[in-house]
Write a protein that holds these residues in place. Structure first.
Motif, PDB file in Angstrom:
ATOM      1  N   SER A   1      31.125  36.521 -24.648  1.00 53.87           N
ATOM      2  CA  SER A   1      31.589  35.554 -23.966  1.00 53.87           C
ATOM      3  C   SER A   1      31.183  33.702 -23.424  1.00 53.87           C
ATOM      4  O   SER A   1      31.331  33.290 -22.338  1.00 53.87           O
TER       5      SER A   1
ATOM      6  N   THR B   1      28.788  32.466 -20.604  1.00 57.08           N
ATOM      7  CA  THR B   1      29.366  31.580 -19.375  1.00 57.08           C
ATOM      8  C   THR B   1      28.677  32.742 -18.047  1.00 57.08           C
ATOM      9  O   THR B   1      29.597  33.068 -16.500  1.00 57.08           O
ATOM     10  N   LEU B   2      28.470  34.027 -18.739  1.00 61.82           N
ATOM     11  CA  LEU B   2      28.596  35.293 -18.030  1.00 61.82           C
ATOM     12  C   LEU B   2      26.771  36.298 -17.529  1.00 61.82           C
ATOM     13  O   LEU B   2      26.680  36.274 -16.126  1.00 61.82           O
TER      14      LEU B   2
ATOM     15  N   ARG C   1      39.071  34.814 -15.429  1.00 61.03           N
ATOM     16  CA  ARG C   1      38.677  34.051 -14.524  1.00 61.03           C
ATOM     17  C   ARG C   1      37.971  34.755 -13.211  1.00 61.03           C
ATOM     18  O   ARG C   1      36.685  35.103 -12.438  1.00 61.03           O
TER      19      ARG C   1
ATOM     20  N   LYS D   1      34.541  36.199 -14.068  1.00 59.71           N
ATOM     21  CA  LYS D   1      33.514  34.984 -14.187  1.00 59.71           C
ATOM     22  C   LYS D   1      32.560  35.003 -12.674  1.00 59.71           C
ATOM     23  O   LYS D   1      31.878  34.674 -12.221  1.00 59.71           O
TER      24      LYS D   1
END
Length: 473
Positions: A213, A216-217, A453, A456
């Motif tokens: 990832s 980003t998470l 998205r 996220k």
């Protein structure tokens, strides 16, 4: 991706809000905070010499609790954070954008003892890959992932990018080596799954969300890593071949003869092989000039495995049939390592070359020969003088597609469209980061991008963590 960008220090990121600094100073020890002149230039380093902003604050937590405190404070303040590991990434994911503070994994560096019964080891995210490899070797085991940046790349970063390397053929990529994870969400919540259970079907696989990832998470802080028996038999050979088709035929032959003991099968085209030999300044193990070179390796955990005999026999048969035009088989540990040094030196050699485009791509392995022909023809139509320095992991379809051209932007766009047309990926093992997200729509559907998205937004509703990496919200 062009690799000849002029190095720059980039714009100043500016100081973070005073209220945020006050909170961080209350909850973190002094060593975990760098500001002002204490922030060295290393935090702006980029392997591709792309511009990076100077951060106004560097967070250096040494425990999961400190990561949690830091992210919770940044989340409340709406402060964007970029996570950095060993800064060996090649897609720009770790580069600092204006307004971001850095969260560095460098002080999360505890490494546990090898558990010989479960064949696992617990590693903090800031432990270099090479330390894990060495600890495994001391216990008579091995770690299945190996990459050229092993001494610098950190475990957290390799998990975040799902690193692959030279032995994916046998052991799989980083995802296959993870038995459990601990990660901190952007709001500071800690998720822990370090029990090492082989079977656990209690809901969603949250570990899988964080592997690949690109930070980003959430921030991976610890990982329980799977280890493998150390090979008792190990051999390699370098071969010259008349074509990529011949290389694929040889791959099929060796798989049929030695099975899963085939642990690596690396390709180098003519120009990169000749360049690396010249770069190393020593006698070539095989004469330069062949269209294709392959470095193949076998490993077996059984000392008397017959594959040690079948491997050279299969290679000699391939020479006699004309499938292989020349071959050298390592006769000692020293020769074994020297053959691997040729492959490892590819990236170092390329850094000295101008007008270079460096793409990490994959196509289905059975289609590699056709793809190479089609892509070279298409790029030469743009620039007849283009020079190709392709190498990589042909058995899993991953090519480090490097070429020199003065038509860099047009040629790169041409290549990426061809990758999509041939059913491939615009990023095989280096992630998307900042630099490759413009190509993501070629290989991922609108529905897939919308799902990404949505994930996220669910885990990072404030959008503070590695924002703008992979895709824009």
């Amino acid at each position: 991706m062009r690799d000849d960008a002029t190095p720059e220090t980039g714009p100043e990121a500016g100081a973070p809000p005073a209220a945020l600094l006050d909170r961080l100073r209350r909850c973190l020890p002094p060593a975990a905070l760098l500001t002002g002149e204490a922030i060295g230039s290393a935090y702006q380093e980029d392997m591709r010499n792309r511009p990076s902003a100077r951060p106004g604050l560097v967070l250096r937590p040494s425990t999961t609790a400190e990561v949690s405190e830091a992210l919770a404070a940044c989340s409340v303040a709406g402060q964007p954070v970029v996570v950095q590991g060993g800064r060996t990434g090649l897609s720009g994911g770790h580069r600092v954008q204006p307004g971001e503070v850095v969260l560095s994994l460098e002080r999360l560096n505890a490494l546990g003892l090898v558990d010989p019964d479960s064949r696992t080891i617990l590693a903090d995210a800031g432990v270099p890959l090479q330390r894990v490899q060495e600890a495994a070797a001391e216990a008579g085991l091995m770690f299945g992932v190996d990459i050229g940046a092993r001494g610098t790349a950190l475990i957290g970063g390799t998990i975040a990018t799902n690193a692959g390397g030279i032995r994916v053929l046998r052991y799989g990529n980083l995802r296959a080596q993870v038995a459990g994870l601990e990660a901190v969400l952007p709001d500071g919540a800690v998720l822990t799954s370090l029990r090492g259970l082989d079977k656990d079907n209690t809901g969603y696989d949250l570990n899988g969300l964080f592997i690949g990832s690109e930070g980003t998470l959430g921030v991976v802080t610890r990982a329980l890593l799977r280890l493998h028996p150390a090979p008792r038999v190990e051999a390699n050979a370098l071969m010259a071949l008349p074509s990529a088709e011949a290389a694929l035929a040889l791959l099929g032959r060796l798989r049929g003869v030695v099975g899963r003991q085939l642990s690596a099968f690396e390709i180098m085209l003519s120009d990169i092989y000749g360049g690396v030999v010249s770069h190393l300044g020593r006698a070539a193990p095989l004469p330069t000039g062949a269209p294709v070179y392959v470095l193949a390796e076998i490993q077996s955990e059984v000392a008397d495995d017959a594959c040690a005999d079948r491997f050279p026999e299969a290679l000699m048969a391939a020479v006699e049939e004309g499938l292989v035009t020349d071959a050298v088989i390592a006769q000692s540990r020293r020769e074994f390592l020297q053959l691997w040094e040729l492959r490892d030196a590819c990236a170092e050699h390329l850094r000295s070359l101008p007008n270079r485009v460096n793409c990490d791509i994959s196509v289905p392995s059975a289609r590699i020969a056709g793809f190479l022909d089609a892509s070279r023809a298409a790029i030469r139509a743009l620039d007849p003088e283009a020079r190709f320095l392709v190498f990589g992991h042909i058995a899993d379809g991953n090519l480090h597609y490097v070429f020199q051209t003065k038509a860099q932007d047009a040629a790169e766009a041409c290549l990426m469209r061809l990758v999509a047309d041939w059913g491939g990926s615009v990023s095989a093992e280096h992630g998307v980061g900042l630099d490759k997200k413009r190509w993501l729509g070629l290989v991922r559907s609108p529905a897939e991008l919308a799902a990404m998205r949505g994930i996220k937004r669910a885990l990072d509703p404030a959008g503070i963590l590695n924002r703008g990496r992979i895709f824009d919200l």
